[in-house]
Design a protein around this motif. Structure first.
Motif, PDB file in Angstrom:
ATOM      1  N   ASP A 255      -1.214  -0.688  -9.754  1.00  0.00           N
ATOM      2  CA  ASP A 255      -2.530  -1.279 -10.012  1.00  0.00           C
ATOM      3  C   ASP A 255      -3.566  -0.192  -9.728  1.00  0.00           C
ATOM      4  O   ASP A 255      -3.614   0.374  -8.628  1.00  0.00           O
TER       5      ASP A 255
ATOM      6  N   ASP B 157      -6.719  -0.420  -9.391  1.00  0.00           N
ATOM      7  CA  ASP B 157      -7.782  -0.802  -8.458  1.00  0.00           C
ATOM      8  C   ASP B 157      -7.394  -0.433  -7.033  1.00  0.00           C
ATOM      9  O   ASP B 157      -6.250  -0.076  -6.744  1.00  0.00           O
TER      10      ASP B 157
ATOM     11  N   ASN C 247      -8.406  -5.544  -4.384  1.00  0.00           N
ATOM     12  CA  ASN C 247      -8.158  -5.726  -5.816  1.00  0.00           C
ATOM     13  C   ASN C 247      -6.852  -5.083  -6.289  1.00  0.00           C
ATOM     14  O   ASN C 247      -6.468  -5.220  -7.440  1.00  0.00           O
TER      15      ASN C 247
ATOM     16  N   VAL D 244       1.196  -9.588  -8.794  1.00  0.00           N
ATOM     17  CA  VAL D 244      -0.113 -10.236  -8.620  1.00  0.00           C
ATOM     18  C   VAL D 244      -0.977  -9.387  -7.694  1.00  0.00           C
ATOM     19  O   VAL D 244      -0.512  -8.896  -6.661  1.00  0.00           O
ATOM     20  N   ASP D 245      -2.290  -9.195  -8.075  1.00  0.00           N
ATOM     21  CA  ASP D 245      -3.193  -8.458  -7.178  1.00  0.00           C
ATOM     22  C   ASP D 245      -3.981  -9.436  -6.306  1.00  0.00           C
ATOM     23  O   ASP D 245      -3.820 -10.656  -6.418  1.00  0.00           O
TER      24      ASP D 245
ATOM     25  N   ASP E 113     -10.494 -11.196  -7.212  1.00  0.00           N
ATOM     26  CA  ASP E 113     -11.079 -12.482  -7.587  1.00  0.00           C
ATOM     27  C   ASP E 113     -11.925 -12.258  -8.849  1.00  0.00           C
ATOM     28  O   ASP E 113     -12.978 -11.599  -8.774  1.00  0.00           O
TER      29      ASP E 113
ATOM     30  N   THR F 153      -7.914 -13.442  -9.768  1.00  0.00           N
ATOM     31  CA  THR F 153      -6.599 -12.811  -9.636  1.00  0.00           C
ATOM     32  C   THR F 153      -6.103 -12.330 -10.990  1.00  0.00           C
ATOM     33  O   THR F 153      -6.231 -13.029 -11.993  1.00  0.00           O
ATOM     34  N   ARG F 154      -5.551 -11.128 -10.995  1.00  0.00           N
ATOM     35  CA  ARG F 154      -4.945 -10.600 -12.214  1.00  0.00           C
ATOM     36  C   ARG F 154      -3.457 -10.346 -11.956  1.00  0.00           C
ATOM     37  O   ARG F 154      -3.053 -10.074 -10.827  1.00  0.00           O
ATOM     38  N   SER F 155      -2.693 -10.433 -13.026  1.00  0.00           N
ATOM     39  CA  SER F 155      -1.238 -10.285 -12.874  1.00  0.00           C
ATOM     40  C   SER F 155      -0.646  -9.600 -14.097  1.00  0.00           C
ATOM     41  O   SER F 155      -1.251  -9.569 -15.168  1.00  0.00           O
ATOM     42  N   GLY F 156       0.514  -9.061 -13.911  1.00  0.00           N
ATOM     43  CA  GLY F 156       1.310  -8.508 -15.001  1.00  0.00           C
ATOM     44  C   GLY F 156       2.734  -9.009 -14.883  1.00  0.00           C
ATOM     45  O   GLY F 156       3.205  -9.331 -13.792  1.00  0.00           O
TER      46      GLY F 156
END
Length: 270
Positions: free
Chosen positions: A20, A22, A26, A76-77, A80, A82-85
């Motif tokens: 990630d 970030d 994050n 999952v990061d 806010d 939340t973002r995921s791959g």
């Protein structure tokens, strides 16, 4: 691929650990795995503080029940929102030779006539093996058999067909019982029994034996005098073995059965 009995498999062998760009909260926080009773996810932290996901096998696999699994791993990061791959994981279960051949019947039965030509089909045994490849390929052979069985029967190792190898004779032997084996490429063996009944053909002529004979016969011999005692025998069975006797030509003699006709003996009387 994970073999049955494996305990863990590092996901890093399939793909690089998630990254990630970030920083701080994050950045990457954790991993999540789709629910599956056969697998779980473990997170191990390496000396650099990096969290390494590992796939853990929770119970023994059985390729014959399920040969592959489709899982989804989510990274999952902590931001806010939340973002995921996600990445898809396909696990193919390799085969072990853990199944022996199984015959379709425990006992195979057949009835064949004596004097069948050599090469005639008697019956076919059939076994299956749940394994794959060479572990599932079956070959057939005689098991524990009497010495005379290979003289009269032969088995095709690939098809399981049992054929006549020598002329059968009901009067010599009317039943054969022997074992068969099915062996897979890994050496596991299944067993069954074969029972073959031989049926009678009318292939024997009646035999006449003179047990006693009075000759010459006095001209004043009383009517009913026994002149000869005969034994008549036919080696066939049932109706094929029942005989009747008669005299040819014009002679002052007759044939009567002894013991009320229940005996193979007869008398020739004047």
């Amino acid at each position: 691929p994970l073999r049955t009995g494996s305990v863990t498999g590092s996901l890093d062998s399939w793909f690089k650990t998630a990254r990630d760009a970030d920083a701080g909260r994050n950045s990457l926080l954790t991993y999540q795995l789709t629910s599956n009773p056969s697998f779980s996810l473990a997170l191990n932290e390496n000396p650099g503080g990096k969290r390494q996901p590992e796939l853990v096998l929770e119970r023994a696999l059985d390729r014959e029940k399920q040969s592959s699994f489709e899982l989804v791993l989510m990274a999952v990061d902590g931001g806010d929102p939340t973002r995921s791959g996600t990445v898809q994981i396909r696990i193919n279960v390799t085969d072990l030779n853990d199944n022996q051949p199984v015959f379709s019947k425990s006992v195979y039965e057949a009835r064949v006539a004596e004097n069948l030509p050599v090469g005639s089909l008697v019956l076919r045994v059939w076994a299956t093996d749940a394994d794959m490849g060479s572990n599932g390929r079956v070959s057939y052979s005689f098991g524990n058999v009497p010495d005379d069985v290979p003289l009269f029967f032969v088995v095709d190792s690939e098809s399981g067909e049992i054929r006549i190898a020598g002329l059968l004779d009901f009067e010599e032997k009317n039943k054969y019982s022997f074992g068969m084996e099915a062996r897979d490429g890994g050496g596991l063996i299944g067993h069954c029994e074969v029972q073959i009944d031989i049926t009678d053909e009318n292939d024997n002529v009646p035999e006449i034996t003179i047990l006693s004979l009075s000759s010459p016969v006095p001209e004043d011999a009383a009517i009913g005098t026994v002149v000869a005692l005969l034994k008549v025998r036919d080696r066939d069975s049932g109706e094929n073995g029942q005989v009747s006797c008669e005299l040819s030509g014009e002679v002052p003699l007759s044939i009567v059965a002894s013991s009320g006709g229940s005996s193979p003996f007869g008398s020739w009387t004047r």
